[in-house]
Design a protein around this motif. Structure first.
Motif, PDB file in Angstrom:
ATOM      1  N   GLU A   1      -5.955   6.646   8.948  1.00 13.40           N
ATOM      2  CA  GLU A   1      -5.133   5.480   9.617  1.00 13.40           C
ATOM      3  C   GLU A   1      -5.490   4.383   9.206  1.00 13.40           C
ATOM      4  O   GLU A   1      -5.002   3.269   8.537  1.00 13.40           O
ATOM      5  N   ASP A   2      -6.888   3.889   9.181  1.00  8.15           N
ATOM      6  CA  ASP A   2      -7.227   2.425   8.647  1.00  8.15           C
ATOM      7  C   ASP A   2      -7.355   2.351   7.420  1.00  8.15           C
ATOM      8  O   ASP A   2      -7.040   1.231   6.730  1.00  8.15           O
ATOM      9  N   LEU A   3      -7.527   3.451   6.613  1.00  7.25           N
ATOM     10  CA  LEU A   3      -7.098   3.440   5.002  1.00  7.25           C
ATOM     11  C   LEU A   3      -5.845   2.899   4.752  1.00  7.25           C
ATOM     12  O   LEU A   3      -5.700   1.980   3.862  1.00  7.25           O
ATOM     13  N   GLY A   4      -4.612   3.775   5.352  1.00  2.00           N
ATOM     14  CA  GLY A   4      -3.509   3.291   4.983  1.00  2.00           C
ATOM     15  C   GLY A   4      -3.271   1.689   5.391  1.00  2.00           C
ATOM     16  O   GLY A   4      -2.612   0.904   4.878  1.00  2.00           O
TER      17      GLY A   4
ATOM     18  N   ILE B   1      -4.946  -0.600   2.882  1.00  2.10           N
ATOM     19  CA  ILE B   1      -4.256  -0.611   1.821  1.00  2.10           C
ATOM     20  C   ILE B   1      -3.006  -1.431   1.764  1.00  2.10           C
ATOM     21  O   ILE B   1      -2.617  -2.373   0.949  1.00  2.10           O
ATOM     22  N   GLY B   2      -2.359  -1.319   2.714  1.00  5.99           N
ATOM     23  CA  GLY B   2      -1.216  -2.068   3.178  1.00  5.99           C
ATOM     24  C   GLY B   2      -1.506  -3.580   3.124  1.00  5.99           C
ATOM     25  O   GLY B   2      -0.469  -4.419   2.344  1.00  5.99           O
ATOM     26  N   GLU B   3      -2.623  -3.856   3.802  1.00  3.42           N
ATOM     27  CA  GLU B   3      -3.014  -5.344   3.683  1.00  3.42           C
ATOM     28  C   GLU B   3      -3.202  -6.046   2.407  1.00  3.42           C
ATOM     29  O   GLU B   3      -2.641  -7.113   2.041  1.00  3.42           O
ATOM     30  N   VAL B   4      -3.868  -5.326   1.547  1.00  5.06           N
ATOM     31  CA  VAL B   4      -4.263  -5.697   0.330  1.00  5.06           C
ATOM     32  C   VAL B   4      -2.919  -5.982  -0.523  1.00  5.06           C
ATOM     33  O   VAL B   4      -2.727  -6.712  -1.243  1.00  5.06           O
TER      34      VAL B   4
ATOM     35  N   LEU C   1      -4.110  10.242  -1.222  1.00  4.68           N
ATOM     36  CA  LEU C   1      -2.493  10.458  -1.315  1.00  4.68           C
ATOM     37  C   LEU C   1      -1.940  10.114   0.188  1.00  4.68           C
ATOM     38  O   LEU C   1      -0.696   9.632  -0.140  1.00  4.68           O
ATOM     39  N   LEU C   2      -2.410  10.860   0.971  1.00  6.63           N
ATOM     40  CA  LEU C   2      -1.613  10.486   2.321  1.00  6.63           C
ATOM     41  C   LEU C   2      -1.577   9.020   2.686  1.00  6.63           C
ATOM     42  O   LEU C   2      -0.492   8.845   3.408  1.00  6.63           O
ATOM     43  N   ALA C   3      -2.562   8.375   2.682  1.00  5.55           N
ATOM     44  CA  ALA C   3      -2.497   7.098   2.870  1.00  5.55           C
ATOM     45  C   ALA C   3      -1.522   6.135   2.192  1.00  5.55           C
ATOM     46  O   ALA C   3      -1.046   5.186   2.597  1.00  5.55           O
ATOM     47  N   THR C   4      -1.335   6.903   0.946  1.00  9.15           N
ATOM     48  CA  THR C   4      -0.108   5.839   0.139  1.00  9.15           C
ATOM     49  C   THR C   4       1.206   6.443   0.067  1.00  9.15           C
ATOM     50  O   THR C   4       2.284   5.735  -0.535  1.00  9.15           O
ATOM     51  N   LEU C   5       1.302   7.675   0.600  1.00  9.45           N
ATOM     52  CA  LEU C   5       2.918   8.125   0.696  1.00  9.45           C
ATOM     53  C   LEU C   5       3.824   7.273   1.340  1.00  9.45           C
ATOM     54  O   LEU C   5       4.834   6.906   0.843  1.00  9.45           O
ATOM     55  N   PRO C   6       3.279   6.521   2.331  1.00  9.36           N
ATOM     56  CA  PRO C   6       4.279   5.545   3.125  1.00  9.36           C
ATOM     57  C   PRO C   6       4.778   4.444   2.157  1.00  9.36           C
ATOM     58  O   PRO C   6       5.774   4.020   2.202  1.00  9.36           O
ATOM     59  N   LEU C   7       3.666   3.998   1.441  1.00  6.09           N
ATOM     60  CA  LEU C   7       4.057   2.799   0.481  1.00  6.09           C
ATOM     61  C   LEU C   7       4.954   3.372  -0.665  1.00  6.09           C
ATOM     62  O   LEU C   7       5.753   2.662  -0.918  1.00  6.09           O
ATOM     63  N   LEU C   8       5.009   4.489  -1.084  1.00  5.70           N
ATOM     64  CA  LEU C   8       5.863   5.006  -2.148  1.00  5.70           C
ATOM     65  C   LEU C   8       7.303   5.160  -1.751  1.00  5.70           C
ATOM     66  O   LEU C   8       8.141   4.852  -2.355  1.00  5.70           O
ATOM     67  N   GLU C   9       7.261   5.690  -0.125  1.00  6.42           N
ATOM     68  CA  GLU C   9       8.623   5.675   0.421  1.00  6.42           C
ATOM     69  C   GLU C   9       9.145   4.340   0.524  1.00  6.42           C
ATOM     70  O   GLU C   9      10.538   4.206   0.587  1.00  6.42           O
ATOM     71  N   ALA C  10       8.326   3.542   0.750  1.00  9.08           N
ATOM     72  CA  ALA C  10       8.861   1.902   1.131  1.00  9.08           C
ATOM     73  C   ALA C  10       9.208   1.119  -0.032  1.00  9.08           C
ATOM     74  O   ALA C  10      10.105   0.097  -0.080  1.00  9.08           O
ATOM     75  N   ASP C  11       8.468   1.494  -1.206  1.00 13.88           N
ATOM     76  CA  ASP C  11       8.933   0.677  -2.488  1.00 13.88           C
ATOM     77  C   ASP C  11       9.032   1.682  -3.510  1.00 13.88           C
ATOM     78  O   ASP C  11       8.170   2.576  -4.112  1.00 13.88           O
ATOM     79  N   ASP C  12      10.331   1.506  -3.935  1.00 14.73           N
ATOM     80  CA  ASP C  12      10.611   2.912  -5.046  1.00 14.73           C
ATOM     81  C   ASP C  12      10.171   2.566  -6.304  1.00 14.73           C
ATOM     82  O   ASP C  12      10.177   3.339  -7.278  1.00 14.73           O
TER      83      ASP C  12
END
Length: 370
Positions: free
Chosen positions: A335-338, A341-344, A218-229
């Motif tokens: 940190e590395d999980l985030g 995930i971002g790279e993939v 959850l915590l690793a993907t919250l930044p992605l959710l914030e960046a992509d609506d």
């Protein structure tokens, strides 16, 4: 051979990874000509057990002075059920959870089981889970001890891979010649054509829990959710608990999601495996930030459906997964999980290459019984 499995789970009537392994093994052993019986400690549910597998339901034990806790009482009930079988099995295999086989191992002579080989299969030793978590709750110390002693007293310990065998040998001080390799059998799931969603869709599949790393996902993907609506995160699987408090993991995770993102973090509950291919066809990738696994059935199932997966750099994953088999490792940190995930997510060519990569190869799951 006449083989008896003793546990607390049996797919699909008592869901769980251990129950899935037992159901698959029992079916395959029966097809191979062995006689198989399953003893389950627990009140029988309304649903029927898997066809063709003889199942006996053992009422949970009643604690008393000799067995003052529920887990000890259950271990006693299981041991007495094995001792009461009309014919002595050629092998009795206990799940490792909560030291279910300890009573039988400690009282073999009294129960006339001294000539009956007893094995413990590694599904998820609490001692190793808590070591990885860096936790030692008072209320789990007896269970840790029961499991540890059952491992040490068993005639054989069945590990799902050579890498996990090394972990068990080192952690529990086992003699290597007592450890056998028995990879869990994988079912052939119904695959659906992959139709990835237009926007990022990340899946956490399996039971929610602290040891499963659900909070990290959850915590690793919250930044992605914030960046992509349009991005979503799906938790697909039954609710689990916090190791220290036993509180609902679903409710804990909900409390961490900002209000404006609540609708895009979805808790979908468990689904039938026959529907898994269709339900996950739109996912971009599946993530398994688990602290400890012996095998991680869920990761193998998702990969078999063609999903790219992300797993931590733990020994239990290395024999099977890597970029050549459609997986990416991360170093175990949030940190590395985030980052991974971002790279993939940002590289469609990478996702496509991972999805099309060959699946891992597996050995014969019946090897320990030959």
């Amino acid at each position: 051979m006449y083989i008896v499995f003793v546990g607390t789970e049996l797919d699909p009537v008592r869901p769980g990874g251990a129950g899935t392994v037992v159901a698959r093994l029992a079916a395959q052993l029966g097809e191979a000509g062995h006689r198989v019986e399953v003893l389950i400690v627990g009140s029988p549910p309304e649903a029927a057990p898997p066809a063709g597998i003889p199942v006996t339901w053992i009422e949970p034990g009643v604690p008393d002075r000799a067995a003052p806790t529920q887990h000890l009482a259950d271990a006693r009930a299981a041991a007495e059920a094995v001792a009461g079988l009309p014919q002595r099995p050629d092998l009795v295999e206990f799940e490792d959870f909560h030291g279910l086989g300890l009573w039988a191992l400690m009282r073999r002579g009294m129960l006339s089981l001294d000539q009956t080989p007893i094995a413990i299969r590694a599904h998820g030793p609490l001692d190793l889970v808590l070591t990885r978590l860096g936790s030692d709750p008072d209320h789990l110390r007896l269970m840790r001890t029961m499991e540890r002693e059952a491992y040490r007293m068993a005639d054989a310990v069945i590990a799902p891979s050579p890498a996990m065998a090394e972990v068990l040998i080192a952690h529990f001080g086992l003699e290597p010649d007592r450890v056998r390799i028995g990879q869990p059998p994988l079912a052939e799931l119904v695959r659906s054509p992959r139709t990835p969603a237009p926007a990022p869709e990340i899946v956490g599949y399996g039971r929610l829990g602290e040891e499963k790393g659900s909070e990290d996902l959850l915590l690793a993907t919250l930044p992605l959710l914030e960046a992509d609506d349009d991005a979503v995160v799906r938790f697909v699987g039954p609710d689990g608990w916090d190791v220290e408090t036993g509180a609902s993991m679903t409710e804990h995770l909900r409390s961490l999601v900002p209000e404006h993102l609540q609708e895009r973090v979805r808790f979908e509950g468990p689904i039938d495996r026959s529907e898994l291919g269709a339900q996950l066809a739109s996912a971009w990738l599946a993530v398994f930030p688990t602290r400890f696994e012996t095998f991680c059935y869920a990761a193998h199932e998702c990969r078999s459906l063609g999903l790219p997966i992300i797993v931590p750099q733990h020994p239990e994953f290395r024999p099977f997964f890597g970029y050549r088999t459609g997986a990416r490792f991360y170093d175990g940190t949030l940190e590395d999980l985030g980052r991974v995930i971002g790279e993939v997510v940002s590289d469609p060519d990478m996702r496509e290459a991972m999805a099309r990569a060959p699946l891992p190869s597996y050995s014969d799951p019946l090897e320990p019984y030959n």
